[in-house]
Write a protein that holds these residues in place. Sequence first.
Motif, mmCIF file in Angstrom:
data_model
loop_
_atom_site.group_PDB
_atom_site.id
_atom_site.type_symbol
_atom_site.label_atom_id
_atom_site.label_comp_id
_atom_site.label_asym_id
_atom_site.label_seq_id
_atom_site.Cartn_x
_atom_site.Cartn_y
_atom_site.Cartn_z
ATOM 1 N N THR A 1 -9.272 26.740 -17.178
ATOM 2 C CA THR A 1 -7.830 26.510 -17.334
ATOM 3 C C THR A 1 -7.341 25.362 -16.461
ATOM 4 O OG1 THR A 1 -7.350 28.215 -15.695
ATOM 5 C CG2 THR A 1 -7.369 28.898 -18.001
ATOM 6 N N ALA A 2 -8.024 25.076 -15.350
ATOM 7 C CA ALA A 2 -7.622 23.967 -14.464
ATOM 8 C C ALA A 2 -7.730 22.621 -15.171
ATOM 9 C CB ALA A 2 -8.474 23.961 -13.199
ATOM 10 N N LEU A 3 -8.506 22.569 -16.243
ATOM 11 C CA LEU A 3 -8.660 21.336 -17.005
ATOM 12 C C LEU A 3 -7.307 20.834 -17.510
ATOM 13 C CD1 LEU A 3 -10.679 19.352 -18.314
ATOM 14 C CD2 LEU A 3 -10.801 20.891 -20.250
ATOM 15 N N LEU A 4 -6.381 21.759 -17.812
ATOM 16 C CA LEU A 4 -5.087 21.368 -18.366
ATOM 17 C C LEU A 4 -3.995 21.188 -17.302
ATOM 18 C CD1 LEU A 4 -5.039 23.619 -21.568
ATOM 19 C CD2 LEU A 4 -5.724 21.239 -21.351
ATOM 20 N N ALA B 1 -3.039 13.316 -22.671
ATOM 21 C CA ALA B 1 -3.698 13.455 -21.361
ATOM 22 C C ALA B 1 -5.107 12.870 -21.378
ATOM 23 C CB ALA B 1 -3.748 14.921 -20.952
ATOM 24 N N ASN B 2 -5.612 12.543 -22.572
ATOM 25 C CA ASN B 2 -6.899 11.857 -22.690
ATOM 26 C C ASN B 2 -8.049 12.658 -22.079
ATOM 27 O OD1 ASN B 2 -8.302 9.779 -23.737
ATOM 28 N ND2 ASN B 2 -7.729 8.271 -22.186
ATOM 29 N N LEU B 3 -8.075 13.958 -22.357
ATOM 30 C CA LEU B 3 -9.111 14.824 -21.811
ATOM 31 C C LEU B 3 -10.275 15.011 -22.782
ATOM 32 C CD1 LEU B 3 -6.727 17.557 -20.355
ATOM 33 C CD2 LEU B 3 -7.950 15.816 -19.064
ATOM 34 N N GLY B 4 -10.177 14.372 -23.942
ATOM 35 C CA GLY B 4 -11.243 14.486 -24.930
ATOM 36 C C GLY B 4 -11.217 15.812 -25.677
ATOM 37 N N LEU B 5 -10.046 16.464 -25.686
ATOM 38 C CA LEU B 5 -9.906 17.745 -26.374
ATOM 39 C C LEU B 5 -9.157 17.539 -27.678
ATOM 40 C CD1 LEU B 5 -8.894 19.942 -23.316
ATOM 41 C CD2 LEU B 5 -11.143 19.754 -24.371
ATOM 42 N N ARG C 1 -5.349 26.167 -29.885
ATOM 43 C CA ARG C 1 -6.744 26.403 -29.489
ATOM 44 C C ARG C 1 -7.407 25.062 -29.172
ATOM 45 N NH1 ARG C 1 -6.998 31.444 -30.182
ATOM 46 N NH2 ARG C 1 -6.266 32.591 -31.986
ATOM 47 N N LEU C 2 -8.215 25.087 -28.113
ATOM 48 C CA LEU C 2 -8.900 23.874 -27.671
ATOM 49 C C LEU C 2 -10.391 24.151 -27.507
ATOM 50 C CD1 LEU C 2 -6.306 23.023 -24.927
ATOM 51 C CD2 LEU C 2 -6.643 21.716 -27.001
ATOM 52 N N PRO C 3 -11.189 23.887 -28.545
ATOM 53 C CA PRO C 3 -12.633 24.074 -28.383
ATOM 54 C C PRO C 3 -13.186 22.998 -27.434
ATOM 55 C CG PRO C 3 -12.111 23.248 -30.584
ATOM 56 C CD PRO C 3 -10.809 23.447 -29.876
ATOM 57 N N MET C 4 -14.074 23.409 -26.541
ATOM 58 C CA MET C 4 -14.685 22.467 -25.606
ATOM 59 C C MET C 4 -15.762 21.681 -26.344
ATOM 60 S SD MET C 4 -13.515 22.709 -22.506
ATOM 61 C CE MET C 4 -11.868 22.932 -23.097
ATOM 62 N N PRO C 5 -15.641 20.366 -26.342
ATOM 63 C CA PRO C 5 -16.675 19.574 -27.032
ATOM 64 C C PRO C 5 -17.988 19.618 -26.255
ATOM 65 C CG PRO C 5 -15.116 18.143 -25.901
ATOM 66 C CD PRO C 5 -14.611 19.545 -25.737
ATOM 67 N N ASP C 6 -19.090 19.510 -26.985
ATOM 68 C CA ASP C 6 -20.382 19.413 -26.308
ATOM 69 C C ASP C 6 -20.392 18.112 -25.526
ATOM 70 O OD1 ASP C 6 -21.521 21.762 -27.173
ATOM 71 O OD2 ASP C 6 -22.208 20.860 -29.061
ATOM 72 N N LEU C 7 -21.063 18.142 -24.401
ATOM 73 C CA LEU C 7 -21.111 16.941 -23.582
ATOM 74 C C LEU C 7 -22.252 16.040 -24.021
ATOM 75 C CD1 LEU C 7 -20.320 18.003 -19.934
ATOM 76 C CD2 LEU C 7 -18.924 16.731 -21.525
ATOM 77 N N ASN C 8 -21.894 15.022 -24.765
ATOM 78 C CA ASN C 8 -22.905 14.019 -25.095
ATOM 79 C C ASN C 8 -22.852 12.941 -24.010
ATOM 80 O OD1 ASN C 8 -20.614 12.547 -25.623
ATOM 81 N ND2 ASN C 8 -20.805 12.674 -27.841
ATOM 82 N N LEU D 1 -16.006 11.187 -18.611
ATOM 83 C CA LEU D 1 -15.590 12.094 -17.529
ATOM 84 C C LEU D 1 -15.916 11.503 -16.161
ATOM 85 C CD1 LEU D 1 -16.587 15.568 -18.988
ATOM 86 C CD2 LEU D 1 -14.288 14.745 -18.525
ATOM 87 N N ALA D 2 -17.074 10.863 -16.040
ATOM 88 C CA ALA D 2 -17.444 10.242 -14.765
ATOM 89 C C ALA D 2 -16.472 9.109 -14.435
ATOM 90 C CB ALA D 2 -18.876 9.714 -14.827
ATOM 91 N N LYS D 3 -16.077 8.349 -15.455
ATOM 92 C CA LYS D 3 -15.115 7.258 -15.254
ATOM 93 C C LYS D 3 -13.763 7.829 -14.823
ATOM 94 C CE LYS D 3 -13.198 3.251 -17.700
ATOM 95 N NZ LYS D 3 -11.782 3.502 -17.666
ATOM 96 N N LEU D 4 -13.354 8.939 -15.458
ATOM 97 C CA LEU D 4 -12.094 9.592 -15.098
ATOM 98 C C LEU D 4 -12.146 10.081 -13.648
ATOM 99 C CD1 LEU D 4 -9.365 10.296 -16.309
ATOM 100 C CD2 LEU D 4 -10.333 12.459 -17.091
ATOM 101 N N ALA D 5 -13.289 10.635 -13.237
ATOM 102 C CA ALA D 5 -13.459 11.069 -11.847
ATOM 103 C C ALA D 5 -13.301 9.866 -10.912
ATOM 104 C CB ALA D 5 -14.826 11.720 -11.654
ATOM 105 N N GLY D 6 -13.877 8.735 -11.296
ATOM 106 C CA GLY D 6 -13.746 7.512 -10.499
ATOM 107 C C GLY D 6 -12.299 7.057 -10.410
ATOM 108 N N ASP D 7 -11.562 7.179 -11.537
ATOM 109 C CA ASP D 7 -10.142 6.799 -11.530
ATOM 110 C C ASP D 7 -9.354 7.695 -10.570
ATOM 111 O OD1 ASP D 7 -10.727 4.887 -13.417
ATOM 112 O OD2 ASP D 7 -9.880 6.014 -15.119
ATOM 113 N N TYR D 8 -9.641 8.999 -10.608
ATOM 114 C CA TYR D 8 -8.963 9.927 -9.689
ATOM 115 C C TYR D 8 -9.266 9.532 -8.242
ATOM 116 C CZ TYR D 8 -7.953 13.332 -13.451
ATOM 117 O OH TYR D 8 -7.489 13.967 -14.565
ATOM 118 N N GLY D 9 -10.517 9.165 -7.972
ATOM 119 C CA GLY D 9 -10.903 8.752 -6.628
ATOM 120 C C GLY D 9 -10.159 7.500 -6.190
#
Length: 184
Positions: A33-36, A84-88, A98-105, A112-120
């Motif tokens: 749930t923290a994803l949102l 929010a550009n979360l890929g959902l 409903r928000l199905p979690m996409p498989d991580l390709n 997601l790694a780029k988003l983590a870098g942006d947050y940093g």
Amino acid sequence: MKYDKADVERRMAGAVESLKGDLSGLRTGRANTALLDPVVVEVYGSMMPLNQVATVSAPEPRMLSVQVWDRANVSAVEKGITKANLGLNPMSDGQTVRLPMPDLNEERRRELAKLAGDYGEKAKIAIRNVRRDANDALKEDEKKKEISEDDRKRLEDEVQKLTDKYVADVDAATAAKEKEIMTQ
């Protein structure tokens, strides 16, 4: 404005804590749930956090469910989640989104790694802004003859050391999250 080392440290630590909260929302493949948490929705003419217009739950390991309180806000909630550009990919079902979690390709992992870098990077900017405020306060104190030039320089070095320490904390947290994203 008077220089206050404890306040500077508190504000820098706050930036790191905020980053850790943001990073905890970046979930690799499981529904959390923290994803949102960063999602804001335009309702009633203003921007509101999602958790003020709906209840978010994770009924299954790979599915989030958003129960919108007011049926009129369902499309606004869908729009906010998409923006929010979360890929959902939101799918509405009456008052529930409903928000199905996409498989991580590989591509999604990179996003997601780029988003983590942006947050940093945002956390580092916040820390540098605290440093700038502290240095301005020191120059002001020197101008008012409350501290000497030598004291100002010594305290500016102290502020820089704090900045370096907290920027290193941000780098470590971001690198750990990027590694987690790329390896899970």
